[in-house]
Scaffold this motif. Structure first.
Motif, short mmCIF file in Angstrom:
data_model
loop_
_atom_site.label_atom_id
_atom_site.label_comp_id
_atom_site.label_asym_id
_atom_site.label_seq_id
_atom_site.Cartn_x
_atom_site.Cartn_y
_atom_site.Cartn_z
N GLY A 1 0.83 -1.20 0.00
CA GLY A 1 0.00 0.00 0.00
C GLY A 1 0.86 1.25 0.00
O GLY A 1 2.05 1.23 -0.31
N SER B 1 1.01 5.64 -0.95
CA SER B 1 0.45 6.75 -1.72
C SER B 1 1.04 6.78 -3.12
O SER B 1 2.23 6.51 -3.30
CB SER B 1 0.74 8.08 -1.01
N ARG C 1 -12.27 -3.24 0.44
CA ARG C 1 -11.80 -1.89 0.73
C ARG C 1 -12.93 -1.07 1.33
O ARG C 1 -14.11 -1.35 1.10
CB ARG C 1 -11.26 -1.21 -0.53
N ALA D 1 -13.70 3.05 2.02
CA ALA D 1 -13.37 4.48 1.98
C ALA D 1 -14.12 5.18 3.10
O ALA D 1 -15.17 4.71 3.55
CB ALA D 1 -13.74 5.07 0.62
N THR E 1 -8.92 5.12 -3.60
CA THR E 1 -8.44 5.49 -2.27
C THR E 1 -9.32 4.87 -1.19
O THR E 1 -10.55 5.05 -1.19
CB THR E 1 -8.41 7.01 -2.10
N THR F 1 -9.01 2.11 2.70
CA THR F 1 -8.26 1.12 3.47
C THR F 1 -8.63 -0.25 2.93
O THR F 1 -9.82 -0.56 2.81
CB THR F 1 -8.59 1.23 4.96
N TYR F 2 -7.62 -1.02 2.61
CA TYR F 2 -7.82 -2.33 2.00
C TYR F 2 -7.60 -3.43 3.04
O TYR F 2 -6.65 -3.36 3.84
CB TYR F 2 -6.86 -2.51 0.83
N GLY G 1 -5.68 -4.27 7.79
CA GLY G 1 -5.98 -3.14 6.93
C GLY G 1 -4.73 -2.38 6.54
O GLY G 1 -3.78 -2.27 7.33
N THR G 2 -4.71 -1.89 5.33
CA THR G 2 -3.60 -1.07 4.86
C THR G 2 -4.15 0.04 3.98
O THR G 2 -5.04 -0.17 3.17
CB THR G 2 -2.57 -1.93 4.11
N ARG G 3 -3.59 1.20 4.13
CA ARG G 3 -4.11 2.38 3.47
C ARG G 3 -3.54 2.51 2.07
O ARG G 3 -2.34 2.35 1.85
CB ARG G 3 -3.76 3.61 4.29
N THR H 1 -3.71 5.44 -0.92
CA THR H 1 -4.13 6.81 -1.25
C THR H 1 -3.68 7.13 -2.66
O THR H 1 -2.50 7.02 -2.98
CB THR H 1 -3.54 7.81 -0.27
#
Length: 129
Positions: free
Chosen positions: A9, A11, A38, A40, A90, A92-93, A122-124, A126
């Motif tokens: 994950g 950005s 995911r 959002a 975008t 959190t997955y 969870g992993t963000r 963006t």
């Protein structure tokens, strides 16, 4: 008990690529499916991709052709490769396991969160436009 540890994950700008990994430990059944979901901010959790023990994959329409789910059985790891990312990706997955699952293309949706018993942390992701 099954544990899922996520990594990856981050950005990226729109059009870029990211990858996620989900390392699975513990006692999983032969009929286990692994799904990526995911969520959002302010939205419900949605299914993105799922893979079963035979390697059958199903994707939600919005990511078809851009995301690829795969698994390395020797490493007990499932991956989600994401390319051509868009701002709407975008979120959190999360990866999760469904212990009694067989995927059928054209069959029932495999993306009911309540069918999944164990979840990663969870992993963000963006994506900036």
């Amino acid at each position: 008990q099954v544990q899922l540890a996520q990594s990856g994950g981050g950005s990226v700008q729109a059009g870029g690529s990211l990858s996620l990994s989900c390392s699975i430990s513990g006692d999983t059944s032969i009929d286990t499916c692994i799904g990526w979901f995911r969520q959002a901010p302010g939205k419900e959790r949605e299914g993105v991709a799922s893979i079963d023990s035979d390697g059958t994959t199903i994707y939600t329409n919005s990511v078809k052709g851009r995301f690829t789910i795969s698994q390395d059985n020797a490493k007990n790891t499932v991956y989600l490769e994401m390319r051509d990312l868009k701002a709407e990706d975008t979120a959190t997955y999360y990866c999760a396991t469904n212990p009694r699952c067989t995927l059928i293309n054209g069959g029932p949706s495999p993306f009911e969160p309540n069918d999944y018993k164990y979840w990663g942390q969870g992993t963000r992701v963006t994506v900036s436009s």
